[in-house]
Write a protein that holds these residues in place. Structure first.
Motif, PDB file in Angstrom:
ATOM      1  N   GLY A 183      53.433  46.062  44.644  1.00 30.44           N
ATOM      2  CA  GLY A 183      52.049  45.687  45.025  1.00 30.44           C
ATOM      3  C   GLY A 183      52.362  44.118  44.500  1.00 30.44           C
ATOM      4  N   VAL A 184      51.007  43.332  45.467  1.00 26.56           N
ATOM      5  CA  VAL A 184      50.760  42.312  45.339  1.00 26.56           C
ATOM      6  C   VAL A 184      49.726  42.223  44.253  1.00 26.56           C
ATOM      7  N   ARG A 185      49.644  41.122  43.084  1.00 25.85           N
ATOM      8  CA  ARG A 185      48.294  40.773  42.262  1.00 25.85           C
ATOM      9  C   ARG A 185      48.406  39.508  42.884  1.00 25.85           C
ATOM     10  N   VAL A 186      46.581  39.345  41.916  1.00 32.72           N
ATOM     11  CA  VAL A 186      46.322  37.813  42.724  1.00 32.72           C
ATOM     12  C   VAL A 186      45.472  37.168  41.987  1.00 32.72           C
ATOM     13  N   LEU A 187      46.020  35.925  41.183  1.00 31.25           N
ATOM     14  CA  LEU A 187      45.318  35.107  40.340  1.00 31.25           C
ATOM     15  C   LEU A 187      44.306  34.631  40.471  1.00 31.25           C
ATOM     16  N   ASP A 188      43.328  34.108  40.555  1.00 31.41           N
ATOM     17  CA  ASP A 188      42.145  33.443  40.560  1.00 31.41           C
ATOM     18  C   ASP A 188      42.058  32.056  39.661  1.00 31.41           C
ATOM     19  N   ALA A 189      41.561  30.614  39.820  1.00 34.10           N
ATOM     20  CA  ALA A 189      42.033  29.532  39.439  1.00 34.10           C
ATOM     21  C   ALA A 189      42.240  29.444  38.058  1.00 34.10           C
ATOM     22  N   ALA A 190      41.561  30.312  37.013  1.00 36.53           N
ATOM     23  CA  ALA A 190      41.641  30.894  35.778  1.00 36.53           C
ATOM     24  C   ALA A 190      42.942  31.585  35.694  1.00 36.53           C
ATOM     25  N   GLY A 191      43.305  32.022  36.184  1.00 32.76           N
ATOM     26  CA  GLY A 191      44.676  32.700  35.809  1.00 32.76           C
ATOM     27  C   GLY A 191      44.633  33.979  35.381  1.00 32.76           C
ATOM     28  N   LYS A 192      42.848  34.708  35.886  1.00 37.26           N
ATOM     29  CA  LYS A 192      42.536  36.520  36.233  1.00 37.26           C
ATOM     30  C   LYS A 192      42.739  37.279  37.532  1.00 37.26           C
ATOM     31  N   PRO A 193      43.386  38.535  36.984  1.00 35.71           N
ATOM     32  CA  PRO A 193      43.754  39.033  38.766  1.00 35.71           C
ATOM     33  C   PRO A 193      42.131  39.258  39.474  1.00 35.71           C
ATOM     34  N   VAL A 194      42.713  39.021  40.250  1.00 35.42           N
ATOM     35  CA  VAL A 194      41.359  39.979  41.490  1.00 35.42           C
ATOM     36  C   VAL A 194      41.545  40.865  42.299  1.00 35.42           C
ATOM     37  N   ALA A 195      40.562  41.704  41.788  1.00 36.10           N
ATOM     38  CA  ALA A 195      41.181  42.618  43.066  1.00 36.10           C
ATOM     39  C   ALA A 195      40.378  42.408  44.124  1.00 36.10           C
ATOM     40  N   PRO A 196      41.267  42.476  45.913  1.00 33.59           N
ATOM     41  CA  PRO A 196      40.553  42.046  47.067  1.00 33.59           C
ATOM     42  C   PRO A 196      40.184  43.312  47.484  1.00 33.59           C
ATOM     43  N   THR A 197      39.095  43.308  47.638  1.00 33.30           N
ATOM     44  CA  THR A 197      37.977  44.812  48.274  1.00 33.30           C
ATOM     45  C   THR A 197      39.321  45.493  49.263  1.00 33.30           C
TER      46      THR A 197
END
Lengths: 328, 328
Positions: B307-321
């Motif tokens: 799977g694909v992990r997506v990190l936000d600007a702060a380096g925190k994972p976000v969950a795409p809806t």
């Protein structure tokens, strides 16, 4: 919200991935890979089937699938090519549920066995309109062996495989047209089957390499498709209506004066092969017919000139009012 | 009675025959011939465009034609293939007159020049439903040189060409969505143009042969298409949203909080290339970007896992809806 069911990728995995040949890369890539044997060319053709134009909403999905595939295989056969692969696109309204698609895919699976072809790619979408399907078929032919429409020469005999007009009558049966009242059920069923499930002359097409000077499949109608050969070859043709081969069912319809030989020769959707061959090929063609268990009938002659002359039983020219199906 | 106009065969002669390449046999035969250079394979793909699903009724016909062709060329580019030929089917309602088709064919003619491809076959029919178009594209690639989705390896860098999210925003502009109120006209026009006329990365795709381990074009959405690479390669990936390249127009939309980087990375229809390459290819890729005048941006890393992990600007994972467009 999507309707309940397998979803786009679920449908591909459940119904189409099992049909994929080696070139299809499991339908996991952006495109498919097609190898071409040395000394060969690939032959490609594409046809579509639209609900309400090419088939009726209530038609069995497996037959819709098979007919679309077979129409394409008929085009490859007309070039003398051996079919190998196909790509398929589906644009489906929400009324086509998973069960519809399962039956559709089962039809393809059966014909993949019959004709030794495999799915290698495609595309699926939703549509607010009728079911729209397209199928691209890919075959192989040795370089220079391809049979085109351009090679007919004055003096060539004109041949046609199988029988003509059954599919045209079959559509009438399915529409419950009045002229079929009182016609035997066995005949009506046989005619309907020819409309719903043509038999592309794949084996014959390949075997006519080196025999036929020019060839076309009969989809628009015998006279129209022979006309295409004449146009492309810059020749004319004369055919005898009396010689056009009819099935027992079509013969019964003509005998009962419910249709005419001319109507049958303009009707279309036969997916037989019409071809021109020099007269010294008569013996070879006769042997081929015996070997394949398929009638191949001489119906006329290629001549200098232009267009198709049609002679009635008395040898008098008749003027067709329509020479084949047009979409516009 | 057919509507006034050129008719089916007249339309083919007037609009499509002039587009035919040598393999198309003047569109006079049942099928087209495709030569494959020695040591090469053919690469085939097919896509459809349905009125009301892929384009709007009022869209300019030349842009509809070009977008359909370009979407297919993008699929070939994603395999590292050079495009050569295409087949086209049209199912048109009577509301599409000869003038509509003339403009449609003009769009194809222009793109045939741009991308050095030629029409070799097709099929046209009427339909009681929306305009339905399919295009089958055929390209070439040296045997073994094809870039698949399966080759990504942990440690590979993930790259994407051009900018992401413009087409998604462009659709909103064309729909006159409220979030574009007050956005500069220049930006709005640029975004709409990206939706209506993508630029398939044909030159880049071919040049990535021997460089990229795995590749996909961005049609479903950056995250979804990277997910396809991960699934096929049985690896995972992490990308940094901050690194995803944006156009000035998309950047302005994000700055004005009218959209999010996550929405842009899930939007789709970009027709950029996303690929994985070993880190020792950095220099080659940099040179390629400079040579082609096309940004190529590193956005993350292939990892063991799924799977694909997506990190936000702060380096925190976000969950795409949502991870991309689904038709069902």
């Amino acid at each position: 919200m999507p309707p309940p069911g397998l979803g786009e990728f679920g449908r591909i995995r459940a119904f189409f991935a099992p049909l994929a040949g080696p070139g299809g890369l499991g339908l996991m890539d952006d495109a498919a890979l097609v190898d071409c044997p040395r000394g060969h060319r690939l032959v490609t053709t594409v046809d579509q089937a639209v609900e309400g134009v090419h088939f009726l909403t209530a038609d069995p999905p497996d037959l819709i699938a098979k007919k679309l595939l077979r129409r394409n295989l008929s085009d490859l056969a007309a070039m003398g090519a051996t079919p190998r692969h196909y790509l398929l696109t589906t644009a489906l309204p929400t009324s086509c549920n998973d069960e519809w698609l399962r039956r559709f895919a089962r039809g393809l699976a059966e014909d993949q066995q019959t004709y030794a072809v495999a799915l290698i790619g495609g595309d699926s979408t939703s549509t607010p309109g009728p079911i729209s399907l397209t199928l691209t078929a890919i075959g192989e032919v040795a370089v220079g062996a391809e049979i085109r429409r351009t090679g007919a020469r004055p003096g060539d005999r004109i041949w046609v495989s199988g029988t003509i007009g059954d599919a045209f009558l079959g559509l009438g049966v399915l529409r419950e047209d009045l002229e079929f009242v009182g016609i035997a059920k066995g005949f009506r069923d046989a005619l309907a089957a020819r409309f719903q499930l043509p038999e592309p002359r794949v084996a014959l097409g390949c075997r006519l390499v080196g025999v036929a000077d020019a060839m076309c499949d009969v989809s628009d109608g015998l006279i129209a498709d022979l006309g295409h050969i004449c146009d492309a070859s810059e020749v004319g043709a004369t055919i005898r209506l009396k010689a056009v081969p009819l099935s027992p069912a079509a013969d019964a319809m003509v005998a009962a004066q419910r249709t005419t030989r001319l109507a049958l020769a303009t009707g279309g959707d036969d997916y037989e092969l019409v071809f021109a061959a020099p007269s010294d090929a008569d013996t070879v063609i006769g042997k081929l017919a015996a070997e394949l268990g398929l009638p191949i009938t001489a119906i006329g002659t290629i001549e200098a000139g232009k267009g198709v002359r049609v002679l009635d039983a008395a040898g008098k020219p008749v003027a067709p009012t329509s020479t084949g199906w047009r979409h516009f």
